[in-house]
Motif scaffolding. Structure first.
Motif, mmCIF file in Angstrom:
data_model
loop_
_atom_site.group_PDB
_atom_site.id
_atom_site.type_symbol
_atom_site.label_atom_id
_atom_site.label_comp_id
_atom_site.label_asym_id
_atom_site.label_seq_id
_atom_site.Cartn_x
_atom_site.Cartn_y
_atom_site.Cartn_z
ATOM 1 N N TYR A 155 0.830 -1.205 0.000
ATOM 2 C CA TYR A 155 0.000 0.000 0.000
ATOM 3 C C TYR A 155 0.866 1.257 0.000
ATOM 4 C CZ TYR A 155 -3.610 3.362 1.131
ATOM 5 O OH TYR A 155 -4.460 4.443 1.083
ATOM 6 N N SER A 202 -11.103 -0.916 3.181
ATOM 7 C CA SER A 202 -9.779 -0.308 3.290
ATOM 8 C C SER A 202 -9.556 0.325 4.655
ATOM 9 C CB SER A 202 -9.626 0.753 2.201
ATOM 10 O OG SER A 202 -8.533 1.606 2.453
ATOM 11 N N MET A 203 -8.496 -0.050 5.339
ATOM 12 C CA MET A 203 -8.155 0.566 6.630
ATOM 13 C C MET A 203 -7.784 2.041 6.479
ATOM 14 S SD MET A 203 -8.682 -1.895 8.663
ATOM 15 C CE MET A 203 -8.625 -3.663 8.875
ATOM 16 N N ASN A 258 -2.240 -7.152 6.290
ATOM 17 C CA ASN A 258 -1.499 -6.025 6.861
ATOM 18 C C ASN A 258 -0.637 -5.302 5.832
ATOM 19 O OD1 ASN A 258 -0.019 -8.647 7.232
ATOM 20 N ND2 ASN A 258 1.655 -7.236 7.731
ATOM 21 N N SER A 305 -3.236 -3.303 3.821
ATOM 22 C CA SER A 305 -4.151 -2.507 4.664
ATOM 23 C C SER A 305 -5.613 -2.665 4.257
ATOM 24 C CB SER A 305 -3.750 -1.019 4.623
ATOM 25 O OG SER A 305 -2.460 -0.830 5.122
#
Length: 260
Positions: free
Chosen positions: A70, A125-126, A154, A157
């Motif tokens: 990301y 999406s974080m 992770n 993300s």
């Protein structure tokens, strides 16, 4: 003294290594040569396996065939992504339910939602979730936020997997804003099949499917075919569609919006 061809190609590779992309129009100005000369250099470098030519320039080769993280994706084509995000936000109306996937391009929509009222945003999406929360805390966003839950990735993300797909099935959206990793005249592809399956499920539950892509994805094909052109209603890109695609997209009633 003018630079010889090999020196010019060396400069192109240095720019590519530092920026991740090069554009033909920029190289013409920097090297003071014609666009035909630049295209020849790019063709030669591609034949040597040192870059990948794309519409309007070239990008670094992904030697592992893997999706960049990301953080790496976030810095590439930032200006283009922002203009695409602005154009996409113009399609959103008050009271809309919208799906924003985990791409760094759809996330740009959030910066242009301040004048929209009573929106419902669904996302996997974080980073998009955190930005929406920040805007809501500052009273810059009006509406509800839903995080699609599931297995957490992770590196990228985002969430995905069967649990996320089951949750997506509970919602119906007015518009789905999606990002991809490759588009050709034959269809839309992504690196990650699990992600592709989740996004496609949300597309199925959306009235309108809007593909957001910078021009570096044009002509690229990745591992997983996520969708066909018949699954897409609108494309937003900073470049015009390739001329040879016009017949196919017209037959599938796909609109192409150029973002400025």
């Amino acid at each position: 003294m003018s630079l010889v061809g090999e020196e010019r190609k060396g400069i192109i590779l240095e720019l590519l290594n530092s920026e991740g992309q090069v554009k033909t129009v920029d190289l013409v100005k920097k090297l003071a040569v014609s666009s035909e000369t630049i295209r020849r250099y790019l063709e030669e470098l591609e034949s040597e396996g040192r870059l990948k030519r794309v519409y309007g320039g070239a990008v670094k080769i992904n030697v592992n065939g893997e999706e960049p993280s990301y953080l790496k994706r976030e810095v590439l084509y930032a200006d283009e992504k922002r203009s695409i995000g602005k154009a996409a936000a113009a399609l959103i109306e008050d009271n809309d339910v919208i799906f924003i996937d985990d791409g760094t391009t759809p996330m740009q929509i959030i910066y242009f939602l301040m004048n929209k009222r009573n929106l419902t945003v669904l996302t996997m999406s974080m980073p998009a979730l955190h930005l929406l929360m920040e805007y809501k805390n500052k009273e810059l966003f009006s509406g509800d936020i839903y995080l699609i839950g599931g297995k957490v990735n992770n590196i990228h993300s985002r969430v995905s997997g069967s649990i996320a797909e089951k949750m997506v099935a509970l919602f119906h959206a007015d518009k789905a804003f999606i990002s991809i990793d490759g588009i050709t005249q034959k269809g839309i592809t992504v690196f990650d099949a699990e992600r592709g399956q989740l996004v496609y499920r949300m597309m199925e539950n959306s009235k309108q499917r809007i593909l957001m892509s910078d021009s570096s994805k044009i002509g690229q094909t990745q591992l997983y075919r996520m969708a066909e052109w018949r699954d897409i209603d609108i494309v937003i890109c900073e470049k015009e569609m390739p001329r040879e695609w016009k017949k196919t997209l017209n037959e599938q009633e796909v609109s192409w919006i150029v973002a400025y």
